[in-house]
Design an enzyme around this catalytic site. Structure first.
Site: not given
Length: 319
Positions: A92, A148
């Protein structure tokens, strides 16, 4: 003879609300690529794999924040001139509010260790200080971040991005500031509310700080093309470190997952490896363009290349 060292981090966040599927596979695929195609040694003295598989829990290979920082220290310190280094992270990526006023978005990019819910994320400024600043300037480090909001994850001063036609340009930071003002205006066009006003203030505040930063920069910071490096509170562009970072997307984008031969994997990691397997002797700009071409067939994310100096993108990738 130059030594090759690699640190590969893949986090699936097993058993949490944030669980991912392909991040550990990304690390395994990149590991195989480095060993089979680039001559890296799988010896634990030369290559460290970190993942949140149950067997790693309680060991230095479990990717907590503290363990990640310790492993990074192993990677970038005590190296000799000419050593070739690799760092990859798949997991993440996030953003946290920036208090320095040096980021046009108002946020710093982050990565999320397996214990981020309890102990916090690792910000882009911290990543730069622990990865780039301690490096021997005569070593070469390649970074791959497949997550991301990864465009500025290590705060490297020069950022290059390909357009839809494959042309690669230094990101125009002045345009970023203009876009912030425009975004704030568009936000208020639909009517006023406290949340809209607060959001607009944040955008305009970021733009104001951004343009103030530009105003105080001397002419020596602008290159012959009239463009300047990314603006950070610290003058990272003076460090002169031989660091090249391929990131899966821009700061405001997310990275996609895909499936290859039935196994989940990150789209950026897959496209990067595919591009280099097809042609191992490519320049940095070619790798960026070809990775972009692979991704563009299915995904909207735009990969970026960042580096520690204004280097020649036509030189062959060192890995």
């Amino acid at each position: 003879m130059a030594r090759k060292k690699a640190l590969l981090i893949g986090i699936n966040y097993f058993g949490t609300d944030h669980e991912l599927n392909g991040c550990i596979n990304d690390s395994e695929n990149l590991r195989n690529f480095l060993i089979e195609e680039r001559g890296f040694s799988p010896s634990p003295h030369d290559m460290v794999m970190m993942s949140d598989i149950p067997e790693n829990e309680g060991t230095p290979f479990f990717p907590t924040g503290d363990n990640i920082l310790a492993a990074i220290n192993w990677l970038v310190t005590r190296n000799q001139p000419g050593d070739i280094l690799w760092l990859s992270y798949s997991g993440h990526g996030g953003q946290v509010r920036n208090d320095d006023g040096d980021r046009p978005s108002g946020f710093d990019d982050t990565i999320c260790p397996v214990d981020f819910s309890e102990n916090g994320q690792i910000t882009s400024e911290i990543l730069h200080r622990v990865i780039v600043s301690p490096m021997n300037p005569e070593c070469c480090l390649t970074i791959m971040f497949d997550c991301c909001h990864s465009g500025s994850a290590c705060e490297l001063p020069y950022v290059f991005r390909p357009d839809e036609d494959g042309n690669v340009n230094l990101v125009d930071t002045i345009k970023k500031g203009v876009d912030l003002v425009r975004a704030a205006g568009e936000l208020l066009e639909g009517g006023f509310s406290m949340s809209r006003i607060d959001d607009a203030k944040m955008l305009l505040g970021g733009a104001t700080d951004f343009f103030n930063g530009l105003h105080h920069r001397g002419d020596e910071d602008v290159d012959e093309d009239g463009l300047a490096p990314e603006t950070f509170e610290e003058h990272w562009e003076t460090e002169g470190k031989d660091v090249w970072m391929f990131s899966g997307c821009a700061d405001n984008q997310t990275s996609a997952d895909t499936s290859i031969a039935g196994a989940p994997t990150g789209a950026m990691s897959w496209a990067f490896v595919r591009a280099l397997r097809e042609n191992p002797e490519q320049s940095y700009i070619n790798v960026l363009q070809n990775t972009r071409e692979e991704l563009a067939q299915k995904y909207s994310q735009i990969p970026q290349l960042s580096c520690g100096g204004r280097y020649d993108l036509d030189q062959v990738l060192v890995l």
